[in-house]
Design an enzyme around this catalytic site. Structure first.
Site, PDB file in Angstrom:
ATOM      1  N   GLU A 262       0.882  -1.180   0.000  1.00 28.58           N
ATOM      2  CA  GLU A 262       0.000   0.000   0.000  1.00 28.58           C
ATOM      3  C   GLU A 262       0.909   1.216   0.000  1.00 28.58           C
ATOM      4  O   GLU A 262       1.382   1.646   1.046  1.00 28.58           O
ATOM      5  CB  GLU A 262      -0.881   0.009   1.258  1.00 28.58           C
ATOM      6  CG  GLU A 262      -1.852  -1.153   1.357  1.00 28.58           C
ATOM      7  CD  GLU A 262      -3.069  -0.993   0.461  1.00 28.58           C
ATOM      8  OE1 GLU A 262      -3.212   0.059  -0.201  1.00 28.58           O
ATOM      9  OE2 GLU A 262      -3.866  -1.932   0.416  1.00 28.58           O
ATOM     10  N   CYS A 296      -2.214   9.363   2.271  1.00 31.19           N
ATOM     11  CA  CYS A 296      -1.879   8.732   0.990  1.00 31.19           C
ATOM     12  C   CYS A 296      -2.902   9.142  -0.062  1.00 31.19           C
ATOM     13  O   CYS A 296      -2.595   9.203  -1.248  1.00 31.19           O
ATOM     14  CB  CYS A 296      -1.831   7.223   1.145  1.00 31.19           C
ATOM     15  SG  CYS A 296      -3.277   6.566   1.969  1.00 31.19           S
TER      16      CYS A 296
HETATM   17  P1  NAD Z   1       8.126   5.390   4.624  1.00 32.96           P
HETATM   18  O1  NAD Z   1       8.184   4.639   3.346  1.00 32.96           O
HETATM   19  O2  NAD Z   1       9.241   6.302   4.951  1.00 32.96           O
HETATM   20  O3  NAD Z   1       8.018   4.362   5.861  1.00 32.96           O
HETATM   21  C1  NAD Z   1       6.932   3.477   5.994  1.00 32.96           C
HETATM   22  C2  NAD Z   1       7.339   2.302   6.869  1.00 32.96           C
HETATM   23  O4  NAD Z   1       8.250   1.480   6.137  1.00 32.96           O
HETATM   24  C3  NAD Z   1       8.068   2.707   8.144  1.00 32.96           C
HETATM   25  O5  NAD Z   1       7.679   1.829   9.195  1.00 32.96           O
HETATM   26  C4  NAD Z   1       9.523   2.492   7.763  1.00 32.96           C
HETATM   27  O6  NAD Z   1      10.368   2.307   8.876  1.00 32.96           O
HETATM   28  C5  NAD Z   1       9.401   1.236   6.918  1.00 32.96           C
HETATM   29  N1  NAD Z   1      10.499   0.966   5.978  1.00 32.96           N
HETATM   30  C6  NAD Z   1      11.111   1.816   5.152  1.00 32.96           C
HETATM   31  N2  NAD Z   1      12.027   1.167   4.409  1.00 32.96           N
HETATM   32  C7  NAD Z   1      11.979  -0.133   4.768  1.00 32.96           C
HETATM   33  C8  NAD Z   1      12.691  -1.308   4.368  1.00 32.96           C
HETATM   34  N3  NAD Z   1      13.641  -1.269   3.441  1.00 32.96           N
HETATM   35  N4  NAD Z   1      12.377  -2.487   4.956  1.00 32.96           N
HETATM   36  C9  NAD Z   1      11.407  -2.546   5.893  1.00 32.96           C
HETATM   37  N5  NAD Z   1      10.717  -1.463   6.333  1.00 32.96           N
HETATM   38  C10 NAD Z   1      10.998  -0.264   5.773  1.00 32.96           C
HETATM   39  O7  NAD Z   1       6.732   6.186   4.634  1.00 32.96           O
HETATM   40  P2  NAD Z   1       6.196   7.254   5.671  1.00 32.96           P
HETATM   41  O8  NAD Z   1       6.934   8.539   5.486  1.00 32.96           O
HETATM   42  O9  NAD Z   1       6.101   6.670   7.031  1.00 32.96           O
HETATM   43  O10 NAD Z   1       4.680   7.426   5.165  1.00 32.96           O
HETATM   44  C11 NAD Z   1       4.315   8.222   4.073  1.00 32.96           C
HETATM   45  C12 NAD Z   1       4.177   7.395   2.816  1.00 32.96           C
HETATM   46  O11 NAD Z   1       3.294   6.305   3.019  1.00 32.96           O
HETATM   47  C13 NAD Z   1       3.568   8.192   1.678  1.00 32.96           C
HETATM   48  O12 NAD Z   1       4.198   7.850   0.478  1.00 32.96           O
HETATM   49  C14 NAD Z   1       2.113   7.729   1.681  1.00 32.96           C
HETATM   50  O13 NAD Z   1       1.446   7.918   0.461  1.00 32.96           O
HETATM   51  C15 NAD Z   1       2.282   6.287   2.016  1.00 32.96           C
HETATM   52  N6  NAD Z   1       1.056   5.713   2.567  1.00 32.96           N
HETATM   53  C16 NAD Z   1       0.342   4.865   1.772  1.00 32.96           C
HETATM   54  C17 NAD Z   1      -0.850   4.339   2.244  1.00 32.96           C
HETATM   55  C18 NAD Z   1      -1.688   3.441   1.380  1.00 32.96           C
HETATM   56  O14 NAD Z   1      -2.579   2.803   1.916  1.00 32.96           O
HETATM   57  N7  NAD Z   1      -1.457   3.364   0.084  1.00 32.96           N
HETATM   58  C19 NAD Z   1      -1.298   4.642   3.527  1.00 32.96           C
HETATM   59  C20 NAD Z   1      -0.526   5.488   4.323  1.00 32.96           C
HETATM   60  C21 NAD Z   1       0.665   6.020   3.823  1.00 32.96           C
END
Ligand code: NAD
Length: 506
Positions: A262, A296
């Site tokens: 997601e 998002c």
């Molecule tokens: P992010 O990608 O920085 O982090 C999200 C999560 O992934 C965190 O827990 C982070 O620690 C983890 N993570 C990052 N790299 C990883 C890896 N290599 N291995 C394992 N875990 C890893 O995102 P953010 O800044 O927390 O949130 C914002 C983003 O999330 C935006 O792009 C938003 O659109 C998206 N988002 C999408 C949805 C959806 O349902 N499509 C919902 C909420 C947020």
């Protein structure tokens, strides 16, 4: 007041971020302070998990699984029902913690916890409806059925902007499906995760199912990456940026596991000349500015017919200039802070690029001269070919573009790599139907006369293209958390083969 709130939620000055069979007193991943984005002041500290902790937590989920798998699904639903009741009892406090730690305004903090409660209710009903199919067999006296079995322990990675609701979407559905869960929350919002885990713990303990819901707060290197690579987790459900999803998708695919992604959106809303403009204006405002543009599903691209664009932008700019921005705990505030100063810098960089690429800043964009990570939401007149328009900047920037005919509007709308949410404002039935047809919006969510953000849990939530293709929450999204088995039973005395194949040896 904050001290009492934290105490009621079981949050101390220093908190373990690791819970498997029990809370780990001294996890080995270092320490982190959770920061209130509205004041830049620390709220409390967290002892983070390291590599060995995530190993142990996965062990805990794996050990709890056989018993949970063999627990009747409605009984699993009963545990989730009790968690929902516990969340109702703690709704105000947990919502306030969401406001403190994630910067959501009060009503959105409450909405976040309400979404968890709604998901619990949904999952309870689902626990009696995990049904398969009976399929007509082509062979005489044969019966073919399709049934669903639990998958095993699964990994759930969540983003900061829905710090607890997205966990609930995954965890409650997965739990009634018979899976156990290892949660890695965002390091930006660890306290809401710890408080949630503590609420769940009490229910798990009284139902003898400790180990079903597990937590490991930690950084990407020591917790995130090992979790994703672990073969004991047949499914990784990950919510976050497209950058994260590309990495997680690759690592999970490498071990032929399943991922449910997601990821980021770059959501567009088309306003046509026939639209109810008052309705459109209100929808644009909430979608673009709500949650300070950090959903998002936030609206990032407004695509207005050239005959109405100027008037629409004028009214929007006026509304933007009167937005109540401030501490999200205060009554009347509608725009809280960004999550941190990196997000403020990213917004400034995107605005500078937009202007370099030919865009015109209409209003907003400044950082506010006060503590915390505050910005004034911005509107930029832009053209679809500007590269920055194709980028999801996780901040309140609204790019406004114009179109001449409806085909052009759809082409502009679909011209980005992400495909999460989309909206059309029109009173023209043909336009509405075209938008929802196969050659219309290419997104996972398509709304007519409804903004891009604020989805209901009853539908399957998720997006296409670079948004990752996953579906969560309602409808039949539960199928991602189970394995499908096709079974054939022969009650006859013959052994007919499918497709009429003959193999008569004996
Ligand atoms: P992010 O990608 O920085 O982090 C999200 C999560 O992934 C965190 O827990 C982070 O620690 C983890 N993570 C990052 N790299 C990883 C890896 N290599 N291995 C394992 N875990 C890893 O995102 P953010 O800044 O927390 O949130 C914002 C983003 O999330 C935006 O792009 C938003 O659109 C998206 N988002 C999408 C949805 C959806 O349902 N499509 C919902 C909420 C947020």
């Amino acid at each position: 007041m904050t001290d009492e709130l934290l105490k009621r939620l079981g949050i101390a000055d220093l908190n373990s971020g690791v819970r498997g069979d029990c809370w780990v007193d001294l996890p080995d991943g270092g320490e982190l302070a959770s920061i209130n984005p509205a004041t830049s002041a620390p709220i409390a500290r967290i002892a983070l998990g390291g590599k060995s902790d995530v190993e142990d937590v996965i062990d805990s989920a794996q050990r709890a699984w056989p018993r949970w798998r063999d627990t009747p699904a409605p009984r699993r639903g009963e545990v989730v029902r009790q968690i929902g009741a516990a969340l109702r009892a703690h709704k105000d406090d947990l919502a306030m913690l969401v406001t403190l730690e994630a910067g959501k305004i009060r009503s959105e903090g409450l909405g976040e916890v309400q979404e968890m409660i709604d998901m619990a209710d949904f999952a309870v009903g689902l626990s009696r409806q995990l049904h398969g199919l009976t399929i007509a067999s082509e062979r005489p006296r044969h019966r073919m059925i399709e049934q669903w079995h639990p998958l095993g322990p699964i990994g759930v990675i969540t983003a900061f902007n829905f710090p607890v609701a997205v966990w609930a979407w995954n965890a409650f559905v997965a739990a009634v499906c018979g899976d156990t869960i290892v949660w890695k929350p965002s390091p930006e919002t660890p306290l809401t995760a710890i408080a949630t885990q503590k609420i769940v713990d009490r229910v798990a303990e009284s139902n003898g199912c400790v180990g079903v819901f597990n937590l490991c707060v930690g950084d990407v290197e020591h917790v995130g990456e090992p979790l994703v690579a672990d073969r004991r987790l047949p499914l990784i459900s990950a919510t976050g940026s497209c950058r994260m999803g590309r990495r997680v998708g690759e690592v999970v695919a490498q071990r032929l596991g399943r991922s449910l992604l997601e990821l980021g959106g770059n959501n567009g809303l088309i306003v046509t000349p026939s639209a109810d403009h008052e309705l459109a204006l209100r929808a644009v405002l909430f979608s673009a500015v709500g949650t300070a543009g950090q959903r998002c599903t936030s609206l990032r691209r407004l695509i207005a017919h050239e005959s109405i664009a100027d008037a629409l932008v004028d009214r929007l700019a006026l509304a933007y200039q009167s937005l109540p921005i401030g501490d999200p705990r205060d009554d009347g505030v509608l725009v809280g802070p960004l999550i941190n100063n990196r997000a403020v810098d990213a917004m400034q960089a995107a605005l500078a690029l937009a202007q370099e690429q030919g865009g015109t800043l209409v209003t907003g964009g400044k950082t506010l001269a006060r503590a915390g990570s505050f910005v004034a939401p911005a509107i930029v007149r832009a053209r679809p070919e500007m590269p920055i328009v194709g980028v999801e900047t996780f901040a309140p920037i609204l790019y406004v573009m114009t179109y001449r005919d409806f085909d052009e509007a759809i082409a502009i709308h679909n011209a980005v790599e992400q495909g999460l949410s989309s909206a059309l404002f029109t009173t023209d039935l043909r336009e509405a139907e075209r938008f929802l047809a196969a050659d219309g919006s290419d997104c996972g969510l398509a709304n007519v006369n409804v903004g891009t953000s604020g989805a209901e849990i009853g539908g399957a939530f998720g997006g296409e293209k670079a948004t990752g293709g996953g579906r969560e929450a309602g409808s039949d999204a539960w199928k991602a958390y189970m394995r499908r088995q096709t079974c054939v039973v022969n009650r006859g005395n013959d052994l007919p083969l499918a497709q009429g194949v003959r193999f008569d040896v004996l």
